[in-house]
Write an enzyme that holds these catalytic residues in place. Sequence first.
Site, mmCIF file in Angstrom:
data_model
loop_
_atom_site.group_PDB
_atom_site.id
_atom_site.type_symbol
_atom_site.label_atom_id
_atom_site.label_comp_id
_atom_site.label_asym_id
_atom_site.label_seq_id
_atom_site.Cartn_x
_atom_site.Cartn_y
_atom_site.Cartn_z
ATOM 1 N N CYS A 77 90.217 32.792 50.467
ATOM 2 C CA CYS A 77 91.522 33.392 50.155
ATOM 3 C C CYS A 77 91.460 34.182 48.851
ATOM 4 O O CYS A 77 92.017 35.277 48.747
ATOM 5 C CB CYS A 77 92.596 32.314 50.017
ATOM 6 S SG CYS A 77 92.802 31.241 51.434
ATOM 7 N N ASP A 78 90.807 33.603 47.835
ATOM 8 C CA ASP A 78 90.906 34.137 46.475
ATOM 9 C C ASP A 78 89.600 34.657 45.895
ATOM 10 O O ASP A 78 89.598 35.190 44.787
ATOM 11 C CB ASP A 78 91.445 33.038 45.546
ATOM 12 C CG ASP A 78 92.814 32.535 45.988
ATOM 13 O OD1 ASP A 78 93.591 33.337 46.523
ATOM 14 O OD2 ASP A 78 93.095 31.336 45.801
ATOM 15 N N CYS A 129 90.774 27.620 47.757
ATOM 16 C CA CYS A 129 90.370 28.394 48.936
ATOM 17 C C CYS A 129 89.544 29.594 48.507
ATOM 18 O O CYS A 129 90.090 30.604 48.045
ATOM 19 C CB CYS A 129 91.610 28.842 49.720
ATOM 20 S SG CYS A 129 91.227 29.855 51.160
#
Length: 302
Positions: free
Chosen positions: A133-134, A130
């Site tokens: 997300c990261d 992701c």
Amino acid sequence: MYDIIIIGAGPAGLTAAIYARRAAKSVLVLEAKFYGGQIINTPDIENYPACAHVSGYDFAGKIYEQAKALGAEILYEKASEIKDNGDEKEVITDEGSHLARAVIIATGSKNRKLGLEGEDELIGRGVSYCATCDGAFYRKKAVAVVGGGNTALEDALYLADIVEKVYLIHRRDSFRGDEATAELLKGRGNVEFVLNSTVTKLNAQNTLESVEVTDNSGKTRTLEVSGLFVAVGRIPENKEFGELVKLDENGYIVAGEDCVTSARGIFAAGDNRVKTVRQLVTATADGAVAATEAIKYLKEKI
């Protein structure tokens, strides 16, 4: 007993709940993790009609609140089995069981892994599925994205604004994703295409340090990267239902545009069914169709 149980609270499942409640049917939505599905990880949705720009998180929140406001009941339980007793369907979960007259399976799909040695151990230590997300963890560092579809292209474009360098690795010489996004990437000075190549090894000392890439001729190359973002497709979340409804060779539920499965009174909606286009708009469309077909089925049983 509920009129309809919907398994999955992503866009398909929540849309089905909205349509079913508007038809005055009692609805239970079962969700194993969190509402919204994979769309919550998308920072900016640009291709949904009448919503030129909306975050996936906001979109999911709005559709969730709409379903709740209409009276849909939502429980966070993982469905492990459906027992088909004719006019009565029993959905078994990790918390017990629930009865309904019809069921809609809208379980979506999960990330496909590369299957490399050390991949699981490096999740959160260099390997991610992701980018939104990261991605921020790799600011001003070099990273690689693996894949050739829209997710991979969008991940690379997103990361290009954050990191120092993006290697976009794809096993073919052209991308499956939108040409417009690919053209945008070509114009980014910090994006390098690594085509006709696959990742064959992860090199790490506690955290990822580099990846080995092998091209179609067998020549290897080492890319010094701190992060590897894997976007090589999805796996449908249907294995619990394979003995009840027909699946294709890839594990997707065999159901046409009417969302009708091989089991009477059971329907499929969203990314877990056989289809050619898996986008947010087709997921919500599936939800509407599946609910409409389920309502039609219930009327026939009266």
